[in-house]
Design an enzyme around this catalytic site. Structure first.
Site, PDB file in Angstrom:
ATOM      1  CG  HIS A 284      -2.084  -1.196   1.161  1.00  0.00           C
ATOM      2  ND1 HIS A 284      -3.207  -0.803   1.955  1.00  0.00           N
ATOM      3  CD2 HIS A 284      -2.111  -2.048   0.442  1.00  0.00           C
ATOM      4  CE1 HIS A 284      -3.996  -1.671   1.769  1.00  0.00           C
ATOM      5  NE2 HIS A 284      -3.254  -2.558   1.033  1.00  0.00           N
TER       6      HIS A 284
ATOM      7  N   PRO B  37      -3.340   0.561  18.970  1.00  0.00           N
ATOM      8  CG  PRO B  37      -4.837  -0.895  18.608  1.00  0.00           C
ATOM      9  CD  PRO B  37      -4.519  -0.220  19.582  1.00  0.00           C
TER      10      PRO B  37
ATOM     11  CE  LYS C 145       4.935   3.484  13.380  1.00  0.00           C
ATOM     12  NZ  LYS C 145       4.564   2.471  12.091  1.00  0.00           N
TER      13      LYS C 145
ATOM     14  CE1 TYR D  18      -0.779   3.629   9.478  1.00  0.00           C
ATOM     15  CE2 TYR D  18       0.153   2.955   7.447  1.00  0.00           C
ATOM     16  CZ  TYR D  18      -0.894   3.024   8.526  1.00  0.00           C
ATOM     17  OH  TYR D  18      -1.850   2.027   8.310  1.00  0.00           O
TER      18      TYR D  18
HETATM   19  P1  FAD Z   1       3.089 -11.704  21.555  1.00  0.00           P
HETATM   20  O1  FAD Z   1       2.729 -11.711  20.062  1.00  0.00           O
HETATM   21  O2  FAD Z   1       2.176 -11.174  22.713  1.00  0.00           O
HETATM   22  O3  FAD Z   1       3.769 -12.950  21.774  1.00  0.00           O
HETATM   23  C1  FAD Z   1       3.931 -13.355  23.257  1.00  0.00           C
HETATM   24  C2  FAD Z   1       3.886 -14.845  23.339  1.00  0.00           C
HETATM   25  O4  FAD Z   1       4.342 -15.412  24.549  1.00  0.00           O
HETATM   26  C3  FAD Z   1       2.570 -15.490  23.167  1.00  0.00           C
HETATM   27  O5  FAD Z   1       2.518 -16.204  22.140  1.00  0.00           O
HETATM   28  C4  FAD Z   1       2.165 -16.206  24.437  1.00  0.00           C
HETATM   29  O6  FAD Z   1       1.387 -17.207  24.612  1.00  0.00           O
HETATM   30  C5  FAD Z   1       3.641 -16.532  24.966  1.00  0.00           C
HETATM   31  N1  FAD Z   1       3.587 -16.275  26.418  1.00  0.00           N
HETATM   32  C6  FAD Z   1       3.091 -15.454  27.357  1.00  0.00           C
HETATM   33  N2  FAD Z   1       3.286 -16.077  28.585  1.00  0.00           N
HETATM   34  C7  FAD Z   1       4.093 -17.212  28.481  1.00  0.00           C
HETATM   35  C8  FAD Z   1       4.720 -17.950  29.543  1.00  0.00           C
HETATM   36  N3  FAD Z   1       4.443 -17.856  31.006  1.00  0.00           N
HETATM   37  N4  FAD Z   1       5.346 -19.027  28.974  1.00  0.00           N
HETATM   38  C9  FAD Z   1       5.563 -19.292  27.726  1.00  0.00           C
HETATM   39  N5  FAD Z   1       4.924 -18.633  26.830  1.00  0.00           N
HETATM   40  C10 FAD Z   1       4.303 -17.398  27.309  1.00  0.00           C
HETATM   41  N6  FAD Z   1      -1.061  -4.476  16.991  1.00  0.00           N
HETATM   42  C11 FAD Z   1      -1.272  -3.809  15.890  1.00  0.00           C
HETATM   43  O7  FAD Z   1      -0.497  -3.190  15.144  1.00  0.00           O
HETATM   44  N7  FAD Z   1      -2.527  -3.780  15.190  1.00  0.00           N
HETATM   45  C12 FAD Z   1      -3.376  -4.690  15.755  1.00  0.00           C
HETATM   46  O8  FAD Z   1      -4.512  -4.502  15.232  1.00  0.00           O
HETATM   47  C13 FAD Z   1      -3.286  -5.330  16.910  1.00  0.00           C
HETATM   48  N8  FAD Z   1      -4.240  -6.169  17.375  1.00  0.00           N
HETATM   49  C14 FAD Z   1      -3.800  -6.685  18.602  1.00  0.00           C
HETATM   50  C15 FAD Z   1      -5.179  -7.440  19.299  1.00  0.00           C
HETATM   51  C16 FAD Z   1      -4.638  -8.094  20.446  1.00  0.00           C
HETATM   52  C17 FAD Z   1      -5.794  -8.867  21.161  1.00  0.00           C
HETATM   53  C18 FAD Z   1      -3.352  -8.074  21.228  1.00  0.00           C
HETATM   54  C19 FAD Z   1      -3.025  -8.665  22.341  1.00  0.00           C
HETATM   55  C20 FAD Z   1      -2.294  -7.444  20.363  1.00  0.00           C
HETATM   56  C21 FAD Z   1      -2.620  -6.602  19.151  1.00  0.00           C
HETATM   57  N9  FAD Z   1      -1.719  -5.833  18.476  1.00  0.00           N
HETATM   58  C22 FAD Z   1      -1.790  -5.071  17.518  1.00  0.00           C
HETATM   59  C23 FAD Z   1      -0.605  -5.685  19.039  1.00  0.00           C
HETATM   60  C24 FAD Z   1       0.608  -6.635  18.194  1.00  0.00           C
HETATM   61  O9  FAD Z   1      -0.089  -7.763  17.904  1.00  0.00           O
HETATM   62  C25 FAD Z   1       1.724  -7.066  19.344  1.00  0.00           C
HETATM   63  O10 FAD Z   1       2.324  -5.858  19.181  1.00  0.00           O
HETATM   64  C26 FAD Z   1       2.600  -8.257  18.849  1.00  0.00           C
HETATM   65  O11 FAD Z   1       1.879  -9.556  18.983  1.00  0.00           O
HETATM   66  C27 FAD Z   1       3.866  -8.245  19.615  1.00  0.00           C
HETATM   67  O12 FAD Z   1       4.485  -9.304  19.710  1.00  0.00           O
HETATM   68  P2  FAD Z   1       5.308 -10.075  20.568  1.00  0.00           P
HETATM   69  O13 FAD Z   1       6.019 -11.195  20.071  1.00  0.00           O
HETATM   70  O14 FAD Z   1       5.913  -9.236  21.648  1.00  0.00           O
HETATM   71  O15 FAD Z   1       4.332 -10.553  21.699  1.00  0.00           O
HETATM   72  C1  DHB Z   2      -4.755  -2.972  10.944  1.00  0.00           C
HETATM   73  C2  DHB Z   2      -4.519  -2.884  12.398  1.00  0.00           C
HETATM   74  C3  DHB Z   2      -4.180  -1.733  12.712  1.00  0.00           C
HETATM   75  O1  DHB Z   2      -3.935  -1.356  14.110  1.00  0.00           O
HETATM   76  C4  DHB Z   2      -3.888  -0.567  11.858  1.00  0.00           C
HETATM   77  O2  DHB Z   2      -3.619   0.573  12.200  1.00  0.00           O
HETATM   78  C5  DHB Z   2      -4.076  -0.923  10.424  1.00  0.00           C
HETATM   79  C6  DHB Z   2      -4.595  -1.956  10.002  1.00  0.00           C
HETATM   80  C7  DHB Z   2      -5.219  -4.394  10.558  1.00  0.00           C
HETATM   81  O3  DHB Z   2      -5.223  -5.408  11.371  1.00  0.00           O
HETATM   82  O4  DHB Z   2      -5.382  -4.438   9.362  1.00  0.00           O
END
Ligand code: FAD
Ligand code: DHB
Length: 393
Positions: free
Chosen positions: A75, A295, A299, A387
C-alpha cells in the site's frame, strides 16, 4: 527433573521470540523457544496486519519473505475520512517507502515453518513459571510441560512473552520504571468474508467514534470500531456491527462498503505502556513484554521485530567477538524507536477517536489537525514517515 541447555533461552513464540530465534540461527547461535500455547493457537491468533518497510526488508533479507512477497498487499497511501470529506495521504510519494498488509499470524506461520525446517527447537504448551539466576552466568528458565516441571539452562534469557508474560516480573522490585496511559475506549475488530471495497486503508474520525477499514486479502476484509472499554461482545450481533460501520464509514456520497459473513470478532483494550530499562543483568526484554502501543499507528508488531533485530546483532557481537557494547547499549538504542512509536501512536489515537462524551472543543481541535495533515505537505510527510517507519530514530 529433566534439564536442557542452550545458549539463548527465549520465552514466547510471538513475532519477537520467533524472529529472534531465526536471526540467532543465521548467526550460528543456538536457542530454545518456550511457548505456553499450542502451535495451532499461535498460528491462528488474529492480531496486527501492517508491516513497515523496515519489517518487510528484515523478513526478506533473513530468508522468510517468500510468501510475504507473493501474498502481501503493498500500500502506497492511506485515506483519512472526517467531516464528510475523504483525503488520500500519498505516503510513498512523500517518503519513497510503503507498507505491506500481511497478517501477523502469517508472519508467525512463516517463522515457525523456517525454524522447524532448520531443525530449530520450539516447545509448544511449555508454560514458563519462573526465571532464576539472571544475575549469574547461567540463568535457568523453569517451565511446566505435560504436567511435569522442567528446566532450561542458558547463557541469556530473552523475555518475548508479551504483556501478560512472566519475564518482566522476574526483575527485582525498584529496578524498572513504568510509564503508562489508559484510554477510555477499546476496539471491536472483525474479520469478514467480504472483498474490500477499497485498495487502501481508511482511518475515519466520526462523531460516534473511530472506524478503520482494513483487509487481509482480495476476499477478506478486516474492520475495527471504537467501543466502550467494558463493552460486552454479546451486545454486538453482526447486523449491529455492519450498521455502525456503515454509519461511520459511508460518509462520502456514492461510496459504500462490502458486507459478508463475519468470521471472527473480538474486543481489544487500549493502552500505552513502557518499562525501562529493557534489560536486567542476563535478561533482555523485547516486544509487548516491555512496551504496548494503542493499535491506531499499527506499530506493535513492527516494534517487536525492530527490538529483536538489535538483539540478534548484540548476541552475535558477544558470541563471535566477546563484545559487550551492543548488549550494553540494547535498551537505550531500542527505547529511542519505542518512544517515537509511543508518540506517533498516541497522536494518531488522539486525532481519530472520540475522547470524551461531551467535549466539542476537543472535536474541533481534531478536525483542525486532520485538515492540516491533509493540506500541508510538511505535516502529511511527518505522518507518512512515521507510518511507513523511520529507518533511523
Ligand atoms: P506476543 O505476540 O504477545 O507473543 C508473546 C507470546 O508469549 C505469546 O505467544 C504467548 O502465548 C507467550 N507467552 C506468554 N506468557 C508465557 C509464559 N509464561 N510461558 C511461555 N510463553 C508465554 N498491533 C497492531 O499493530 N494492530 C492490531 O490490530 C493489533 N491487534 C492486537 C490485538 C490483541 C488482542 C493483542 C493482544 C495485540 C494486538 N496488537 C496489534 C499488538 C501486536 O499484535 C503485538 O504488538 C505483537 O503481538 C507483539 O509481539 P510479541 O512477540 O512481543 O508478543
Ligand atoms: C490493522 C490494524 C491496525 O492497528 C492498523 O492501524 C491498521 C490495520 C489491521 O489489522 O489490518
Amino acid at each position: 527433573m529433566p534439564e536442557m541447555r542452550t545458549q539463548v533461552g527465549i520465552v514466547g513464540a510471538g513475532p519477537a521470540g520467533l524472529m529472534l530465534s531465526h536471526l540467532l540461527h543465521l548467526r550460528g547461535i543456538e536457542s530454545v523457544v518456550l511457548e505456553s500455547r499450542s502451535r495451532d493457537h499461535v498460528e491462528h491468533r488474529l492480531r496486527a496486519g501492517v508491516l513497515e518497510q523496515g519489517s518487510v526488508d528484515l523478513l526478506c533479507r533473513s530468508g522468510v519473505g517468500e510468501r510475504l512477497r507473493r501474498e502481501g498487499l503493498r500500500h502506497e497511501g492511506i485515506e483519512l475520512r472526517f467531516a464528510g470529506e475523504s483525503h488520500r495521504v500519498p505516503m510513498a510519494d512523500l517518503t519513497g517507502r510503503a507498507i505491506t498488509v500481511y497478517g501477523q499470524q502469517e508472519v508467525v506461520k512463516d517463522l515457525i515453518a523456517a525454524r522447524l525446517a532448520a531443525g530449530g527447537s520450539i516447545l509448544f504448551e511449555a508454560d514458563v513459571v519462573r526465571l532464576d539466576g539472571l544475575d549469574s552466568d547461567s540463568p535457568v528458565v523453569h517451565f511446566r510441560r505435560d504436567g511435569r516441571d522442567e528446566e532450561l539452562r542458558c547463557d541469556f534469557v530473552a523475555g518475548c512473552d508479551g504483556f501478560h508474560g512472566v519475564s518482566r516480573g522476574a526483575v527485582p522490585e525498584g529496578v524498572l520504571t513504568t510509564y503508562e496511559r489508559a484510554y477510555p475506549f477499546a476496539w471491536l475488530g472483525v474479520l469478514a468474508a467480504a472483498p474490500p471495497a477499497v485498495d487502501e486503508l481508511i482511518y475515519a474520525n466520526h462523531e460516534r467514534g473511530f472506524a478503520l477499514y482494513s483487509m487481509r486479502s482480495p476476499e477478506i476484509s478486516r474492520l475495527y470500531l471504537q467501543v466502550a472499554p467494558d463493552e460486552d461482545i454479546a451486545a454486538w450481533p453482526d447486523e449491529r456491527i455492519w450498521a455502525e460501520l456503515r454509519t461511520r464509514l459511508e460518509t462520502v456520497p456514492g461510496w459504500s462498503l462490502n458486507e459478508g459473513p463475519i468470521l471472527e470478532k473480538s474486543i481489544t483494550p487500549m493502552r500505552s505502556f513502557v518499562v525501562e530499562p529493557m534489560r536486567w543483568e542476563r535478561l533482555f526484554l523485547a516486544g509487548d513484554a516491555v512496551h504496548i502501543v494503542p493499535p491506531t499507528g499499527a506499530k506493535g508488531m513492527n516494534l517487536a521485530l525492530a527490538d529483536v533485530a538489535l538483539l540478534g546483532d548484540a548476541f552475535a557481537a558477544w558470541y563471535d567477538e566477546g563484545r559487550t557494547d551492543l548488549l550494553d547499549g540494547y535498551s537505550a538504542t531500542a527505547l529511542r524507536r519505542v518512544w517515537r512509536a509511543q508518540h506517533f501512536s498516541w497522536w494518531m489515537t488522539s486525532m481519530l477517536h472520540r475522547l470524551e462524551r461531551d467535549d466539542p472543543y476537543e472535536s474541533k481541535l481534531q478536525i483542525a489537525t486532520l485538515r492540516y495533515v491533509t493540506t500541508s505537505e510538511a505535516y502529511a510527510r511527518s505522518l507518512s514517515e512515521n507510518y511507513v517507519g523511520l529507518p533511523e530514530v
